[in-house]
Write a protein that holds these residues in place. Structure first.
Motif, PDB file in Angstrom:
ATOM      1  N   UNK B  68       0.832  -1.201   0.000  1.00 34.12           N
ATOM      2  CA  UNK B  68       0.000   0.000   0.000  1.00 34.12           C
ATOM      3  C   UNK B  68       0.867   1.251   0.000  1.00 34.12           C
ATOM      4  N   UNK B  69       0.285   2.346  -0.417  1.00 33.65           N
ATOM      5  CA  UNK B  69       0.940   3.641  -0.320  1.00 33.65           C
ATOM      6  C   UNK B  69       0.010   4.605   0.388  1.00 33.65           C
ATOM      7  N   UNK B  70       0.588   5.636   0.986  1.00 31.45           N
ATOM      8  CA  UNK B  70      -0.215   6.680   1.610  1.00 31.45           C
ATOM      9  C   UNK B  70      -0.157   7.940   0.777  1.00 31.45           C
ATOM     10  N   UNK B  71      -0.738   9.004   1.299  1.00 32.47           N
ATOM     11  CA  UNK B  71      -0.690  10.277   0.569  1.00 32.47           C
ATOM     12  C   UNK B  71       0.751  10.744   0.430  1.00 32.47           C
ATOM     13  N   UNK B  72       1.534  10.500   1.479  1.00 30.08           N
ATOM     14  CA  UNK B  72       2.929  10.927   1.442  1.00 30.08           C
ATOM     15  C   UNK B  72       3.814   9.748   1.798  1.00 30.08           C
ATOM     16  N   UNK B  73       5.116   9.890   1.533  1.00 32.47           N
ATOM     17  CA  UNK B  73       6.050   8.877   2.013  1.00 32.47           C
ATOM     18  C   UNK B  73       7.371   9.534   2.367  1.00 32.47           C
ATOM     19  N   UNK B  74       8.225   8.772   3.063  1.00 36.26           N
ATOM     20  CA  UNK B  74       9.523   9.322   3.426  1.00 36.26           C
ATOM     21  C   UNK B  74      10.491   9.140   2.288  1.00 36.26           C
ATOM     22  N   UNK B  75      11.356  10.119   2.120  1.00 35.40           N
ATOM     23  CA  UNK B  75      12.466   9.944   1.204  1.00 35.40           C
ATOM     24  C   UNK B  75      13.522   9.157   1.969  1.00 35.40           C
ATOM     25  N   UNK B  76      13.579   7.853   1.717  1.00 37.40           N
ATOM     26  CA  UNK B  76      14.441   6.994   2.525  1.00 37.40           C
ATOM     27  C   UNK B  76      15.921   7.252   2.245  1.00 37.40           C
ATOM     28  N   UNK B  90       0.919  16.967  -4.450  1.00 37.00           N
ATOM     29  CA  UNK B  90       1.427  18.148  -3.753  1.00 37.00           C
ATOM     30  C   UNK B  90       0.448  18.509  -2.652  1.00 37.00           C
ATOM     31  N   UNK B  91       0.906  19.361  -1.759  1.00 38.06           N
ATOM     32  CA  UNK B  91       0.030  19.818  -0.692  1.00 38.06           C
ATOM     33  C   UNK B  91       0.453  21.206  -0.247  1.00 38.06           C
ATOM     34  N   UNK B  92      -0.485  21.926   0.345  1.00 37.14           N
ATOM     35  CA  UNK B  92      -0.128  23.262   0.821  1.00 37.14           C
ATOM     36  C   UNK B  92      -0.916  23.587   2.073  1.00 37.14           C
ATOM     37  N   UNK B 104      -4.389  15.162  -5.364  1.00 41.76           N
ATOM     38  CA  UNK B 104      -4.118  13.731  -5.494  1.00 41.76           C
ATOM     39  C   UNK B 104      -3.721  13.366  -6.913  1.00 41.76           C
ATOM     40  N   UNK B 105      -2.952  12.309  -7.044  1.00 41.05           N
ATOM     41  CA  UNK B 105      -2.588  11.799  -8.374  1.00 41.05           C
ATOM     42  C   UNK B 105      -3.835  11.234  -9.045  1.00 41.05           C
ATOM     43  N   UNK B 106      -3.868  11.323 -10.366  1.00 44.79           N
ATOM     44  CA  UNK B 106      -5.059  10.840 -11.063  1.00 44.79           C
ATOM     45  C   UNK B 106      -4.805   9.516 -11.776  1.00 44.79           C
ATOM     46  N   UNK B 107      -3.529   9.065 -11.768  1.00 45.50           N
ATOM     47  CA  UNK B 107      -3.188   7.868 -12.545  1.00 45.50           C
ATOM     48  C   UNK B 107      -3.068   6.621 -11.671  1.00 45.50           C
ATOM     49  N   UNK B 108      -3.605   6.689 -10.436  1.00 46.63           N
ATOM     50  CA  UNK B 108      -3.423   5.553  -9.531  1.00 46.63           C
ATOM     51  C   UNK B 108      -4.606   4.596  -9.635  1.00 46.63           C
ATOM     52  N   UNK B 109      -4.291   3.309  -9.794  1.00 50.40           N
ATOM     53  CA  UNK B 109      -5.360   2.301  -9.869  1.00 50.40           C
ATOM     54  C   UNK B 109      -5.148   1.233  -8.812  1.00 50.40           C
ATOM     55  N   UNK B 110      -6.238   0.755  -8.273  1.00 49.39           N
ATOM     56  CA  UNK B 110      -6.189  -0.373  -7.344  1.00 49.39           C
ATOM     57  C   UNK B 110      -5.915  -1.644  -8.161  1.00 49.39           C
ATOM     58  N   UNK B 111      -5.641  -2.741  -7.454  1.00 47.96           N
ATOM     59  CA  UNK B 111      -5.282  -3.970  -8.174  1.00 47.96           C
ATOM     60  C   UNK B 111      -6.428  -4.506  -9.034  1.00 47.96           C
ATOM     61  N   UNK B 169     -11.608  17.742  -6.634  1.00 46.93           N
ATOM     62  CA  UNK B 169     -11.194  16.406  -6.225  1.00 46.93           C
ATOM     63  C   UNK B 169     -10.017  16.414  -5.256  1.00 46.93           C
ATOM     64  N   UNK B 170      -9.729  17.599  -4.690  1.00 46.13           N
ATOM     65  CA  UNK B 170      -8.649  17.677  -3.709  1.00 46.13           C
ATOM     66  C   UNK B 170      -9.161  17.280  -2.334  1.00 46.13           C
ATOM     67  N   UNK B 171      -8.236  16.831  -1.495  1.00 43.37           N
ATOM     68  CA  UNK B 171      -8.606  16.469  -0.127  1.00 43.37           C
ATOM     69  C   UNK B 171      -8.288  17.648   0.783  1.00 43.37           C
ATOM     70  N   UNK B 172      -9.285  18.075   1.549  1.00 42.75           N
ATOM     71  CA  UNK B 172      -9.092  19.221   2.423  1.00 42.75           C
ATOM     72  C   UNK B 172      -9.179  18.755   3.872  1.00 42.75           C
ATOM     73  N   UNK B 173      -8.135  19.041   4.634  1.00 47.23           N
ATOM     74  CA  UNK B 173      -8.102  18.602   6.027  1.00 47.23           C
ATOM     75  C   UNK B 173      -8.006  19.812   6.936  1.00 47.23           C
ATOM     76  N   UNK B 174      -8.917  19.874   7.896  1.00 52.07           N
ATOM     77  CA  UNK B 174      -8.863  20.952   8.873  1.00 52.07           C
ATOM     78  C   UNK B 174      -8.431  20.384  10.209  1.00 52.07           C
ATOM     79  N   UNK B 175      -7.464  21.047  10.828  1.00 52.10           N
ATOM     80  CA  UNK B 175      -6.929  20.540  12.080  1.00 52.10           C
ATOM     81  C   UNK B 175      -7.475  21.311  13.271  1.00 52.10           C
TER      82      UNK B 175
END
Lengths: 358, 532
Positions: B68-76, B90-92, B104-111, B169-175
């Protein structure tokens, strides 16, 4: 009639042997074969029980067993709750509201009596609940996937124990007082005293890494089965050898052996037909407790050889405080033990006409 | 004659069984995989759950991070583990990092070919926070507006929780409060998107290989409980495809068994190595060592005598030479005097109390213990484990030598110990912490007043305030300053805790494996690994 019963025992025994060979070759046991084995065994025992008017006796034993198992279930249930530390205590402590959600989900916030009643209610219907650790997996499913491996290992080890122990015991007794007798008994004593966590790595070193004959771990086929079953069987084998020897020596001195010899029978015939048969009784009565020993002893073997069996769950579920799994595993072992004991008692009665049930 | 009947039945059943030979499969575990395209790793145990909302252990996480992948990942590859895009392009932040918008990316498909969309994140967060899911990691999103209230049942309407999608289609998060490191939380599997339709259809069995839908570099091929688990390359993956075709996970708990398999070439990766083996293995080319974001510490029970006196606590810190302990362990761990592990942003080598036995004696005298034999009986608690035992014995010896004080050691089974620490805290207790996310907040937060992991009974409003402030600021240098101040309170002024060392992970990686990921989060992400 008696003769027929004796002859018919070939059927379950034959099927048993076939199943053992079958699984040992690395094939999954087909349901037909397993079914046929269980059917003929049960049939054979029921026939024997009815024929000898033992139904009341067996019925009483089954009732006793049911009661024993009920007591074991209740005690395990209560003792588990007395052990400090719960299933959801982790190094990273959970916020109380989250812990409350989890406890609500598993009914752990109910009063203890209610949890007990719920559990027993489920048990009667054959529902052992869901594992806390393996989220969403029913206990019955976990047991069903691990039990065949454990039984396989247990049966192989038991066979190793008897196939090694019996002949060695008889040989030692027939050479009583000679060097072979002493040598065999020294080997047997070492076999009993060496712990399997020592024997296992030694065997792996020797037979796997040095000689390359067998696989060092896992459970994938014949070359994987050999080391664990031998290591697990070697201790009981030593015990059986010692017991057989003592028993044979005792029988040899009895009057009917003298009679047999004076009839002019050959020594070999006397030894195998009369002596051996009669010395079997104490050795077979050991099988019940030995099943328990092998099942519990297999924990270390399963761990060392990474075998996907049930003994591992038995121990790890306690560490995890996975209450339903602890209960499930405990109950299963109790049932196996009780059944093994009952069957062994019947087998002994079949072999030894002197045994009377009351 | 009768016996012949029995014989006939026996023979015919043998025939019956033999005829069914064709329909029984051989119970092997290799599943027809080719060694040259299969990476064989040891998972050490059966993954308790592959439901990424419910699993809490590292074995399950390893599998989840590879399928699986998340919205973000670490640059290992970055030593400071910066956060880079994954499912989010991207996010801001806006409104002083209280509101975050993710494209969000638009080219992502589930299996199964279905497209990834924002709703699957919203579904996932609803499920994670829903009290009925009873997820242990629900608190991961407690920084989101009204999330905690939803989890505790105070709010029933999920639309009041601060996550939504907009028309683009963006995800908006309020903290709830400003939080500069929020995107780094989204690297964690608890926050990953989920397919609610799959869960509805299959219930608890949705994680079975035939049901599960994922979108990562690998997909779940086989999960033979307690035996083995196989991942296969996901050819529909949106990113760079995995370089190895299969990953075979063994479940070998016993270290010596795994080592035997490793040395005989049957295993490519083993990641737990007992302390006493390190010296022998260190010389081998297969040995890997890397600092990880975790620490080992002792806590003091400050509620009662003698550790209610700060001078006594300080005396104990001055009396311990941490180097002795790390040398004893032989694992190349770094002694840690501050509260942020080595390798993490905010780590300061010189913060905290260093070894000084003279000062230790002086402080103990000042606290009124001229005669160490009058010192109250104190207990050092830890859970039964060889390493913990060795560390405790060394601590005991150093304290005896430098302060003349006798410590009693008390080891208990793991869960009994956890219960003890919470309900009847020993005078000194052992604990450790591994980062959930690579931010100093994750460590300093442990010792706030409200933290469930603060068993010391100590709290300091000034410290709590600094922690709150630190999480809301975006300027890196300003944050560093705040965390330095907080660490000084914790490890120089009030010292309710005794940090001992910064952790190191050890593993064995076979020589046929190339580019095995080694990083400070101990994340085993296998998509870049290849075989020679």
């Amino acid at each position: 009639m008696k003769a027929l019963i004796r002859k018919a025992s070939f059927l379950p025994l034959g099927l048993f042997a076939l199943s053992v060979v079958w699984t040992f070759l690395g094939y999954e046991l087909p349901a037909v074969l397993l079914g046929a084995f269980i059917f003929t065994t049960l049939g054979y025992f029921s026939f024997y029980v009815i024929e000898n008017h033992l139904s009341t006796y067996v019925f009483r034993r089954v009732l006793e067993a049911a009661f024993t198992i009920f007591v074991i279930a209740s005690l395990t249930f209560l003792l588990l709750r007395l052990v400090p530390g719960g299933p959801f205590d982790e190094e990273k402590a959970l916020p109380p509201e989250i812990k409350a959600n989890i406890e609500a989900k598993y009914g752990l916030n109910d009063p203890l009596w209610k949890q007990y009643v719920n559990y027993m209610g489920g048990l009667v219907q054959g529902d052992l609940g869901e594992s806390y650790k393996y989220v969403g997996r029913p206990i019955t499913e976990i047991i069903a996937s691990a039990l065949p491996t454990s039984i396989q290992l247990g049966v192989y080890a038991l066979l190793v124990a008897y196939l090694l122990g019996l002949p060695l015991g008889v040989i030692a007794a027939s050479k009583h007082g000679e060097w072979l007798d002493s040598a065999l008994m020294i080997v047997a004593i070492s076999g009993v005293s060496l712990p399997s966590f020592l024997v296992a790595p030694l065997f792996v070193m020797l037979f796997s890494f040095t000689l390359g004959w067998f696989e060092p771990a896992l459970w994938m086929g014949p070359s994987y089965y050999v080391l664990p079953m031998v290591v697990l069987g070697i201790r009981p084998a030593a015990g059986i050898a010692r017991l057989t020897r003592a028993s044979v020596l005792e029988v040899i001195r009895s009057d009917f052996i003298r009679t047999a010899k004076s009839k002019g029978l050959s020594w070999r015939k006397v030894l195998f037909k009369h002596v051996f048969r009669n010395s079997l009784v104490p050795v077979l009565s050991l099988a019940g407790p030995m099943v328990a020993g092998i099942l519990t002893g297999s924990f270390i073997i399963e761990l060392i050889f990474a075998i996907p069996g049930l003994a591992k769950h038995m121990v790890q579920s306690v560490t995890n405080r996975d209450y339903p799994l602890v209960l499930g595993a405990t109950l299963l072992f109790s049932i196996l033990l009780v059944v093994a004991n009952l069957l062994m008692d019947l087998v002994i009665a079949m072999i030894d006409p002197r045994v009377k049930f009351t | 004659m009768r016996f012949n009947i029995a014989g006939t039945i026996l023979l015919s059943s043998v025939f019956l069984v033999l005829s069914s030979l064709g329909c029984t499969k051989k119970a092997t575990l290799d599943y027809g995989l080719k060694v040259e395209e299969t990476l064989r790793i040891n998972l050490s145990q059966e993954p308790p759950s592959l439901d990424w909302h419910k699993s809490t252990d590292t074995t399950s996480a390893l599998i989840e991070y590879n399928m699986m992948d998340g919205l973000t990942e670490f640059d290992l590859k970055d030593p400071e583990l910066s956060v880079i895009p994954a499912l989010a392009e991207s996010w801001s932040p806006s409104n002083n990092s209280k509101k975050w918008t993710f494209t969000l990316r638009k080219d992502v498909k589930w299996t199964d070919g279905k497209a990834f969309e924002a709703q699957q994140i919203i579904d996932a967060w609803e499920r994670l926070l829903n009290p009925e899911t009873a997820s242990q990691y629900a608190y991961f999103l407690f920084s989101v507006k009204n999330a905690e209230e939803y989890n505790t049942g105070k709010i029933k309407d999920f639309s009041k929780v601060g996550v939504s999608k907009n028309e683009q289609g963006q995800l908006v998060v309020e903290l709830k409060a400003p939080m500069s490191y929020f995107p780094s939380l989204l690297t964690h599997h608890a926050t990953y998107p989920i397919r609610l339709d799959v869960i509805k259809e299959h219930g608890d069995r949705w994680t079975d290989p035939e049901n599960i839908q994922t979108l990562g570099a690998f997909k779940l091929k086989i999960w033979d409980h307690d035996k083995a688990l196989v991942l296969e390359r996901n050819d529909g993956y949106y990113g760079a495809k995995a370089r190895v075709k299969n990953v075979y996970g063994y479940m070998i708990n016993e270290y010596s068994t795994a080592l035997g398999l490793f040395e005989s070439g049957r295993l490519d990766y083993q990641n737990t190595i007992p302390g006493n083996e390190l010296a022998t293995l260190r010389t081998q080319p297969t040995f890997r060592e890397s600092p990880i974001l975790g620490m080992y510490y002792y806590g003091f029970n400050t509620r009662k005598k003698p550790f209610n006196d700060v001078r006594v606590r300080k005396a104990f810190l001055y009396a311990i030479d941490r180097r002795q302990i790390t040398d004893l362990l032989g694992g190349d761990m770094s002694p840690l005097s501050g509260w942020v592990p080595k390798g993490m942003f905010g780590y300061q080598e010189n913060v905290g109390i260093q070894y000084d036995p003279e000062k230790a004696k002086k402080l103990l005298k000042e606290a009124g213990y001229e005669d160490p034999s009058k010192f109250p009986r104190i207990v050092l608690g830890f859970n039964s484990n060889e390493n913990h035992q060795r560390i405790a014995e060394n601590y005991q010896a150093q304290i005896k030598k430098n302060l003349g004080v006798q410590i009693e050691l008390q080891s208990e089974e793991w869960k009994v110990y956890l219960n003890r620490v919470r309900t009847d805290t020993p005078d000194i207790y052992r604990m450790g912490w591994l980062a959930d996310y690579p931010d100093p907040d994750n460590f300093l937060n442990l010792m706030t007043k409200v933290s469930e992991n603060n068993h010391t009974g100590w709290s300091n409003p000034k410290f709590d305030q600094l922690i709150d402030q630190g999480s809301s600021i975006t300027d890196k240098e300003e944050r560093r300053g705040i965390y330095l101040k907080a660490q000084k309170i914790l490890t120089e002024e009030d010292v309710p805790v005794h940090p001992i060392y910064s952790m190191v992970s050890h593993s064995l990686v076979s020589e046929r494996v190339k580019d095995f990921p080694i990083n400070s989060m101990d994340k085993v992400v296998l998509k870049g690994v290849s075989l020679k």
